[in-house]
Motif scaffolding. Structure first.
Motif, short mmCIF file in Angstrom:
data_model
loop_
_atom_site.label_atom_id
_atom_site.label_comp_id
_atom_site.label_asym_id
_atom_site.label_seq_id
_atom_site.Cartn_x
_atom_site.Cartn_y
_atom_site.Cartn_z
N UNK A 123 25.99 37.92 47.83
CA UNK A 123 26.25 39.08 46.98
C UNK A 123 27.53 39.74 47.44
N UNK A 124 28.49 39.96 46.48
CA UNK A 124 29.78 40.48 46.94
C UNK A 124 29.77 42.00 47.01
N UNK A 125 30.54 42.50 47.97
CA UNK A 125 30.66 43.93 48.10
C UNK A 125 31.95 44.42 47.46
N UNK A 126 32.98 43.55 47.39
CA UNK A 126 34.26 43.96 46.79
C UNK A 126 34.82 42.83 45.95
N UNK A 127 35.61 43.18 44.93
CA UNK A 127 36.31 42.16 44.18
C UNK A 127 37.80 42.43 44.30
N UNK A 128 38.42 41.69 45.19
CA UNK A 128 39.87 41.85 45.33
C UNK A 128 40.56 41.07 44.22
N UNK A 129 41.72 41.57 43.78
CA UNK A 129 42.57 40.80 42.88
C UNK A 129 42.01 40.61 41.49
N UNK A 130 41.03 41.42 41.10
CA UNK A 130 40.56 41.33 39.72
C UNK A 130 40.81 42.66 39.04
N UNK A 131 41.11 42.60 37.74
CA UNK A 131 41.52 43.82 37.06
C UNK A 131 40.36 44.82 36.96
N UNK A 132 40.73 46.08 36.83
CA UNK A 132 39.73 47.14 36.69
C UNK A 132 38.84 46.85 35.50
N UNK A 133 39.48 46.34 34.41
CA UNK A 133 38.73 46.07 33.18
C UNK A 133 37.64 45.03 33.44
N UNK A 154 20.22 39.79 40.12
CA UNK A 154 20.96 40.60 41.08
C UNK A 154 22.41 40.82 40.65
N UNK A 155 22.88 42.04 40.84
CA UNK A 155 24.24 42.40 40.42
C UNK A 155 25.27 41.84 41.38
N UNK A 156 26.51 41.70 40.91
CA UNK A 156 27.61 41.24 41.77
C UNK A 156 27.29 39.95 42.50
N UNK A 157 26.59 39.07 41.81
CA UNK A 157 26.21 37.80 42.41
C UNK A 157 26.69 36.67 41.52
N UNK A 158 27.36 35.70 42.10
CA UNK A 158 27.81 34.54 41.34
C UNK A 158 26.79 33.44 41.47
N UNK A 159 27.26 32.19 41.40
CA UNK A 159 26.33 31.08 41.55
C UNK A 159 26.21 30.65 43.01
N UNK A 160 27.09 31.18 43.86
CA UNK A 160 27.13 30.78 45.27
C UNK A 160 25.82 31.11 45.96
N UNK A 161 25.09 30.08 46.36
CA UNK A 161 23.78 30.29 46.97
C UNK A 161 23.22 29.01 47.53
N UNK A 195 22.75 37.75 50.86
CA UNK A 195 23.63 37.80 52.03
C UNK A 195 24.94 38.38 51.51
N UNK A 196 25.51 39.36 52.22
CA UNK A 196 26.66 40.08 51.65
C UNK A 196 28.00 39.55 52.13
N UNK A 197 29.00 39.62 51.25
CA UNK A 197 30.36 39.17 51.62
C UNK A 197 31.38 39.84 50.72
N UNK A 198 32.66 39.70 51.09
CA UNK A 198 33.74 40.23 50.26
C UNK A 198 34.35 39.09 49.45
N UNK A 199 34.56 39.32 48.16
CA UNK A 199 35.08 38.27 47.31
C UNK A 199 36.61 38.28 47.32
N UNK A 200 37.19 37.13 47.63
CA UNK A 200 38.65 37.01 47.67
C UNK A 200 39.20 36.63 46.30
N UNK A 201 40.51 36.89 46.09
CA UNK A 201 41.10 36.37 44.87
C UNK A 201 41.14 34.84 44.92
N UNK A 202 41.20 34.22 43.76
CA UNK A 202 41.30 32.78 43.63
C UNK A 202 42.41 32.24 44.53
N UNK A 203 42.20 31.13 45.20
CA UNK A 203 43.16 30.64 46.17
C UNK A 203 44.36 29.98 45.52
N UNK A 204 44.14 29.18 44.50
CA UNK A 204 45.24 28.56 43.76
C UNK A 204 44.72 28.17 42.40
#
Ligand code: UDP
Ligand code: MG
Length: 332
Positions: A123-133, A154-161, A195-204
Motif C-alpha cells: 500500500x503506497x503512502x505517497x505518489x511521486x511524479x504523478x499529477x494532482x489531477x 484497499x485504497x492506494x493499492x496497486x496489483x503489487x502483492x 505493507x506500506x511503501x512510497x511509490x516512485x515515478x516510472x523508471x523509464x
C-alpha cells in the motif's frame, strides 16, 4: 534433500524494452538473498517493440525466467491472469515491470506470507511524479467504490502483492471477461495484510494509461462489483416522477384558481429537457451493464498464448506437478 519452496514472480510487460533489463537486474539482486527458489514469469502482452527479444535473452542467461508470449495485446488484467494461471509457485508475487513497485519490498511481502497471510498487498503512502489531477481522481475513485460496493477494496493499492497458492487457485476459478483485478483480489477473502511503501515515478518508458483508459477501468471496476448505478437510476426516475406529480397537482389548482392564460413555455421546455436527460442517462447505465452481459455470455477464452517457455525452475514444486494435469489456457 529438503525441497525449497518455489515463489513465482509474475510480470506483465507491454512495450517495456527501455526498463526490462534494469528491472531484471534489480529483482535478481533482491531474490538472490532469499532462501527460496524463484521463477520469474514474464508475460509479453503483444508488445510492438523488442520486449519479446529481451525476455528471450534474459531467459538464455537466467534459468529462473519463464516466458509467456500472448498472441496479441490483451491488456494488463488479462496478461496478469495468464501469468497467474501458468505460475507454478507455492506463492505468487505480482509486480509491474516499470520499477514503480519497488522489488526491495519483496522480502517484507514474503515474510508476511510466511506468517500465514494469504494476500499481502503493498500500500503506497505517497505518489511521486504523478499529477494532482491523477492523484485526486484515483483517490475519489477508491472512495466511491468503497462506498457503493460491499467489498472493501484497499485504497492506494496497486496489483503489487504476494498471493498464497490457495489464493491463486481461487483467482484462477474466475472466468469473467471484465477483470477488475484489484476487486477480485479483495473478493476472494482469506487473511489479507498491508505493507506500506512510497511509490516512485516510472523508471523509464511511458505509462500506458491515459485518462480514457482510466475512465473505462473505473467503469469496469464499478459495474463488475456493484449494481448501485442501476438502483440510482431507479430512484432518480422515482424522484422525477414524484416531482412531476406534485407539480401537476399544483398546476391543476393554479388553473382552477387563476384560470389559464397559457404561459408556461419555459417550464414546459425545462421539464422536457430534464426528463429526456434523465432517461438517456438511465438508458446509458442499462447499456453499460447490458454490454458487459453481452461480452460475458459469449464465453470467449480470455487469451491465447503464442509461445510458452517454462523456466527450468518451475518443475520443482508440488503446485507445479498439480498444474501439469490441469494445464489449460482459459478457465472452464
Ligand atoms: N501492461 C500490460 N499490458 C497493457 C498495459 C500495461 O501488460 O496493455 C503492463 C506494463 O508493462 C506494466 C504494468 O502493466 O508492467 C503497468 O503498466 P503501466 O506502468 O503503464 O501502468 P501504471 O503504472 O501507470 O498504472
Ligand atoms: Mg507504471
Amino acid at each position: 534433500m529438503d525441497q525449497r519452496q518455489l515463489i513465482s514472480i509474475v510480470v506483465p510487460a507491454f512495450n517495456e524494452e527501455a526498463v526490462l533489463p534494469q528491472f531484471h537486474q534489480t529483482i535478481s539482486e533482491v531474490l538472490s538473498e532469499q532462501p527460496f527458489d524463484f521463477e520469474i514469469v514474464y508475460i509479453n502482452d503483444g508488445s510492438s517493440d523488442n520486449t519479446l527479444g529481451i525476455i528471450n535473452e534474459l531467459r538464455q542467461a537466467d534459468k529462473q525466467v519463464t516466458l509467456i508470449d500472448l498472441s496479441r495485446n490483451f491488456g494488463k488484467e488479462i496478461a496478469l491472469t495468464a501469468g497467474l494461471q501458468k505460475a507454478a509457485g507455492d506463492a505468487v508475487i505480482v509486480i509491474d515491470a516499470d520499477l514503480q513497485d519497488p522489488p526491495e519490498l519483496i522480502p517484507d511481502l514474503i515474510r508476511e506470507w510466511q506468517n500465514g497471510y494469504d494476500v499481502v498487498y503493498a500500500q503506497r503512502t505517497h505518489r511521486k511524479g504523478e499529477s494532482l489531477f491523477k492523484r485526486t481522481t484515483a483517490h475519489f475513485f477508491y472512495r466511491i467504490i468503497q462506498r457503493i460496493s460491499k467489498i472493501a477494496i484497499p485504497e492506494d493499492t496497486g496489483d503489487f502483492r504476494i498471493l498464497s497458492r490457495r489464493a491463486v487457485n481461487a483467482l484462477n476459478t474466475f472466468g469473467e471477461q471484465h477483470r477488475f483485478m484489484k476487486g477480485l483480489f479483495a473478493w476472494i477473502g482469506y487473511s489479507q495484510k498491508a505493507v506500506h511503501y512510497q511509490r516512485d515515478p516510472r523508471h523509464a518508458g511511458e505509462t500506458k494509461w491515459n485518462y480514457w483508459k482510466l475512465w473505462n477501468f473505473a467503469l469496469d471496476g464499478i459495474t463488475s462489483f456493484t449494481t448501485a448505478p442501476l438502483k440510482i437510476s431507479t430512484y432518480l426516475g422515482l424522484f422525477t416522477a414524484a416531482s412531476a406529480f406534485v407539480y401537476g397537482i399544483y398546476m391543476v389548482i393554479e388553473t382552477l384558481i387563476y384560470g389559464n392564460p397559457v404561459p408556461g413555455y419555459p417550464s414546459l421546455i425545462v421539464i422536457i429537457l430534464i426528463l429526456g436527460g434523465v432517461q438517456l442517462v438511465a438508458i446509458g447505465i442499462l447499456g453499460e451493464y447490458l454490454g458487459r452481459i453481452f461480452n460475458e455470455t459469449k464465453r470467449r477464452p480470455l487469451y491465447f498464448i503464442n509461445e510458452y517457455l517454462p523456466s527450468q525452475q518451475s518443475g520443482s514444486s508440488q503446485a507445479a506437478n498439480d498444474r501439469t494435469t490441469e494445464d489449460q489456457t482459459y478457465p472452464q
